[in-house]
Design a protein around this motif. Structure first.
Motif, PDB file in Angstrom:
ATOM      1  N   ARG A  91     -18.590 -34.447 -27.952  1.00  0.00           N
ATOM      2  CA  ARG A  91     -19.370 -33.221 -27.866  1.00  0.00           C
ATOM      3  C   ARG A  91     -19.747 -32.911 -26.427  1.00  0.00           C
ATOM      4  N   ASP A  92     -19.000 -33.459 -25.494  1.00  0.00           N
ATOM      5  CA  ASP A  92     -19.264 -33.184 -24.083  1.00  0.00           C
ATOM      6  C   ASP A  92     -18.924 -31.732 -23.768  1.00  0.00           C
ATOM      7  N   ALA A  93     -19.403 -31.255 -22.626  1.00  0.00           N
ATOM      8  CA  ALA A  93     -19.242 -29.846 -22.258  1.00  0.00           C
ATOM      9  C   ALA A  93     -17.778 -29.454 -22.115  1.00  0.00           C
ATOM     10  N   ALA A  94     -16.957 -30.349 -21.570  1.00  0.00           N
ATOM     11  CA  ALA A  94     -15.546 -30.029 -21.367  1.00  0.00           C
ATOM     12  C   ALA A  94     -14.831 -29.841 -22.710  1.00  0.00           C
ATOM     13  N   THR A  95     -15.062 -30.762 -23.621  1.00  0.00           N
ATOM     14  CA  THR A  95     -14.433 -30.654 -24.946  1.00  0.00           C
ATOM     15  C   THR A  95     -14.936 -29.418 -25.674  1.00  0.00           C
ATOM     16  N   ARG A  96     -16.230 -29.154 -25.607  1.00  0.00           N
ATOM     17  CA  ARG A  96     -16.778 -27.968 -26.287  1.00  0.00           C
ATOM     18  C   ARG A  96     -16.154 -26.692 -25.743  1.00  0.00           C
ATOM     19  N   ALA A  97     -15.855 -26.665 -24.455  1.00  0.00           N
ATOM     20  CA  ALA A  97     -15.247 -25.465 -23.870  1.00  0.00           C
ATOM     21  C   ALA A  97     -13.852 -25.224 -24.439  1.00  0.00           C
ATOM     22  N   VAL A  98     -13.067 -26.300 -24.593  1.00  0.00           N
ATOM     23  CA  VAL A  98     -11.713 -26.149 -25.138  1.00  0.00           C
ATOM     24  C   VAL A  98     -11.773 -25.743 -26.610  1.00  0.00           C
ATOM     25  N   LEU A  99     -12.600 -26.450 -27.378  1.00  0.00           N
ATOM     26  CA  LEU A  99     -12.710 -26.131 -28.803  1.00  0.00           C
ATOM     27  C   LEU A  99     -13.314 -24.745 -29.021  1.00  0.00           C
ATOM     28  N   GLY A 100     -14.182 -24.334 -28.109  1.00  0.00           N
ATOM     29  CA  GLY A 100     -14.767 -22.999 -28.224  1.00  0.00           C
ATOM     30  C   GLY A 100     -13.715 -21.912 -28.152  1.00  0.00           C
ATOM     31  N   ALA A 101     -12.690 -22.117 -27.303  1.00  0.00           N
ATOM     32  CA  ALA A 101     -11.602 -21.135 -27.230  1.00  0.00           C
ATOM     33  C   ALA A 101     -10.832 -21.093 -28.545  1.00  0.00           C
ATOM     34  N   LEU A 102     -10.601 -22.240 -29.154  1.00  0.00           N
ATOM     35  CA  LEU A 102      -9.904 -22.272 -30.439  1.00  0.00           C
ATOM     36  C   LEU A 102     -10.738 -21.645 -31.540  1.00  0.00           C
ATOM     37  N   ASP A 103     -12.051 -21.773 -31.432  1.00  0.00           N
ATOM     38  CA  ASP A 103     -12.929 -21.161 -32.439  1.00  0.00           C
ATOM     39  C   ASP A 103     -12.934 -19.643 -32.357  1.00  0.00           C
ATOM     40  N   ARG A 104     -12.503 -19.092 -31.227  1.00  0.00           N
ATOM     41  CA  ARG A 104     -12.432 -17.631 -31.076  1.00  0.00           C
ATOM     42  C   ARG A 104     -11.072 -17.149 -31.570  1.00  0.00           C
ATOM     43  N   ASP A 105     -10.923 -17.105 -32.887  1.00  0.00           N
ATOM     44  CA  ASP A 105      -9.693 -16.615 -33.516  1.00  0.00           C
ATOM     45  C   ASP A 105      -8.467 -17.384 -33.029  1.00  0.00           C
ATOM     46  N   LEU A 106      -8.626 -18.692 -32.926  1.00  0.00           N
ATOM     47  CA  LEU A 106      -7.529 -19.595 -32.579  1.00  0.00           C
ATOM     48  C   LEU A 106      -6.811 -19.143 -31.295  1.00  0.00           C
ATOM     49  N   ASP A 107      -7.571 -18.952 -30.240  1.00  0.00           N
ATOM     50  CA  ASP A 107      -7.000 -18.514 -28.963  1.00  0.00           C
ATOM     51  C   ASP A 107      -6.416 -19.724 -28.240  1.00  0.00           C
ATOM     52  N   THR A 108      -5.196 -20.079 -28.619  1.00  0.00           N
ATOM     53  CA  THR A 108      -4.557 -21.271 -28.058  1.00  0.00           C
ATOM     54  C   THR A 108      -4.276 -21.108 -26.564  1.00  0.00           C
ATOM     55  N   GLY A 109      -3.957 -19.890 -26.135  1.00  0.00           N
ATOM     56  CA  GLY A 109      -3.697 -19.681 -24.711  1.00  0.00           C
ATOM     57  C   GLY A 109      -4.922 -19.989 -23.872  1.00  0.00           C
ATOM     58  N   ALA A 110      -6.065 -19.462 -24.281  1.00  0.00           N
ATOM     59  CA  ALA A 110      -7.307 -19.736 -23.551  1.00  0.00           C
ATOM     60  C   ALA A 110      -7.669 -21.213 -23.639  1.00  0.00           C
ATOM     61  N   ALA A 111      -7.411 -21.841 -24.804  1.00  0.00           N
ATOM     62  CA  ALA A 111      -7.725 -23.261 -24.960  1.00  0.00           C
ATOM     63  C   ALA A 111      -6.892 -24.117 -24.019  1.00  0.00           C
ATOM     64  N   ILE A 112      -5.615 -23.796 -23.878  1.00  0.00           N
ATOM     65  CA  ILE A 112      -4.748 -24.572 -22.987  1.00  0.00           C
ATOM     66  C   ILE A 112      -5.188 -24.421 -21.538  1.00  0.00           C
ATOM     67  N   ARG A 113      -5.493 -23.201 -21.133  1.00  0.00           N
ATOM     68  CA  ARG A 113      -5.916 -22.998 -19.736  1.00  0.00           C
ATOM     69  C   ARG A 113      -7.270 -23.677 -19.478  1.00  0.00           C
ATOM     70  N   THR A 114      -8.148 -23.659 -20.465  1.00  0.00           N
ATOM     71  CA  THR A 114      -9.432 -24.355 -20.318  1.00  0.00           C
ATOM     72  C   THR A 114      -9.215 -25.859 -20.240  1.00  0.00           C
ATOM     73  N   LEU A 115      -8.303 -26.379 -21.061  1.00  0.00           N
ATOM     74  CA  LEU A 115      -7.982 -27.801 -21.028  1.00  0.00           C
ATOM     75  C   LEU A 115      -7.445 -28.193 -19.653  1.00  0.00           C
ATOM     76  N   GLU A 116      -6.552 -27.387 -19.091  1.00  0.00           N
ATOM     77  CA  GLU A 116      -6.004 -27.687 -17.769  1.00  0.00           C
ATOM     78  C   GLU A 116      -7.114 -27.740 -16.718  1.00  0.00           C
ATOM     79  N   ARG A 117      -8.028 -26.779 -16.791  1.00  0.00           N
ATOM     80  CA  ARG A 117      -9.131 -26.737 -15.818  1.00  0.00           C
ATOM     81  C   ARG A 117     -10.070 -27.923 -15.999  1.00  0.00           C
ATOM     82  N   GLU A 118     -10.460 -28.187 -17.224  1.00  0.00           N
ATOM     83  CA  GLU A 118     -11.418 -29.261 -17.477  1.00  0.00           C
ATOM     84  C   GLU A 118     -10.814 -30.638 -17.222  1.00  0.00           C
ATOM     85  N   ALA A 119      -9.521 -30.787 -17.461  1.00  0.00           N
ATOM     86  CA  ALA A 119      -8.877 -32.079 -17.194  1.00  0.00           C
ATOM     87  C   ALA A 119      -8.932 -32.434 -15.719  1.00  0.00           C
TER      88      ALA A 119
END
Length: 344
Positions: free
Chosen positions: A294-322
């Motif tokens: 439940r860390d901030a980085a993970t929540r940011a990635v999952l938050g993108a997926l929660d927005r109508d399964l926005d996989t593109g935003a989730a991937i870019r967020t994952l790249e940034r947070e990684a």
């Protein structure tokens, strides 16, 4: 198929129990027409294409559906569904065929929101258009069972024939998932007539609505602005793309856009995806995978997926947070990358 793969992975990662069904409509006018054109058996053609599909999806590391019912094995359920619709007077026979009476459904068209004229134009372009009986009550009434002049047939109380494509999917879904589905979907080209007709016949038969609580309709993959299709001969297959890309890179490439937006194939973008997955692997590093935290980085990635399964935003967020997340968050991010997105 990757959109639904990620959706199921996400739900299960969140602790939701999922029963995922994917129908195999191996009684299909398109298959029969292609088999006749190519001089091969229709069963052989269907099995061959299914094997290729399964090989491609396994190569992409999919979460295999819990059940993959085949239309050829579900005829009793289809005949039972037709009988129920006839008893409810939602369908009518026409000389060995059975049609759904769309006039009995006051909500018919609420998914596609198309005019009757637009529906007729779409129906005229369908592969089974030439098989429609002109004596049906309305041009938009659709076949539940067809008496056909040639090709394979199966017995029924109405005479030998073939089930309608829409009926096949309703019968299989109702049998394997129950009277109501939480989530249903497929490509945008299935909204009408396929999904519209599934709703009409399923709700009429069961007397319950909605047939599906949520619909997920990914937009088509295109090449040069045209939808990829076998009829146009402009297909690029997974097995071809994997000759130069890893499964993780191909997944990242195909998921790097919102599923509702048409996706235009671009070889240069695929090449960049190979570079991006390498950079992502370096940023995530090696080590423990999970649990998902439940860390901030993970929540940011999952938050993108929660927005109508926005996989593109989730991937870019994952790249940034990684790149910038603390070491303590890396096991969770690795889990999201591998177990949900499948890009690491």
């Amino acid at each position: 198929f990757l959109v639904f793969d990620v959706l199921v992975r996400l739900l299960e990662a969140r602790g939701t129990r999922v029963r995922y069904a994917q129908n195999v409509t191996d009684i299909d006018e398109s298959i029969l027409q292609r088999a006749a054109r190519d001089g091969v058996g229709w069963r052989e053609l269907g099995r061959r294409e299914e094997r290729k599909f399964l090989e491609d999806m396994r190569a992409l590391g999919w979460r295999r559906p819990d059940v993959m019912p085949h239309a050829t094995r579900e005829l009793p359920a289809m005949r039972a569904l037709i009988g129920r619709l006839l008893r409810r007077r939602a369908a009518y026979p026409v000389d060995g065929s059975v049609y759904f009476d769309t006039s009995r459904d006051a909500r018919y068209g609420e998914l596609s929101r198309l005019s009757a004229a637009k529906m007729r134009r779409i129906l005229a372009a369908q592969d089974d258009a030439a098989l429609e009986d002109p004596r049906r009550r309305a041009p938009i009434d659709f076949a539940l069972w067809r008496a056909v002049p040639d090709g394979p047939t199966w017995p029924s109380p109405y005479g030998p024939g073939r089930p309608g494509w829409h009926l096949e999917c309703s019968a299989m879904s109702l049998r394997h998932l129950g009277e109501r589905l939480d989530i249903h979907g497929g490509g945008t080209d299935l909204i009408y007539p396929h999904h519209e007709n599934e709703i009409a016949q399923s709700e009429a038969a069961m007397g319950k609505r909605p047939f599906a609580a949520w619909w997920v309709h990914p937009a088509p993959v295109r090449l040069g602005g045209e939808k990829m299709s076998k009829s146009l001969g402009n297909m690029i297959f997974v097995r071809d793309a994997l000759a130069t890309a890893t499964p993780q890179a191909l997944r990242l490439y195909l998921l790097d856009a919102h599923y509702r937006r048409p996706f235009d194939h671009d070889g240069a973008r695929l090449a960049r995806a190979r570079v991006r997955t390498g950079a992502l692997a370096t940023a995530l590093g090696r080590g423990r995978v999970g649990p998902i935290g439940r860390d901030a980085a993970t929540r940011a990635v999952l938050g993108a997926l929660d927005r109508d399964l926005d996989t593109g935003a989730a991937i870019r967020t994952l790249e940034r947070e990684a790149r910038r997340a603390p070491a303590a968050a890396k096991p969770s991010l690795r889990a999201v990358a591998r177990r949900i997105l499948g890009v690491w």
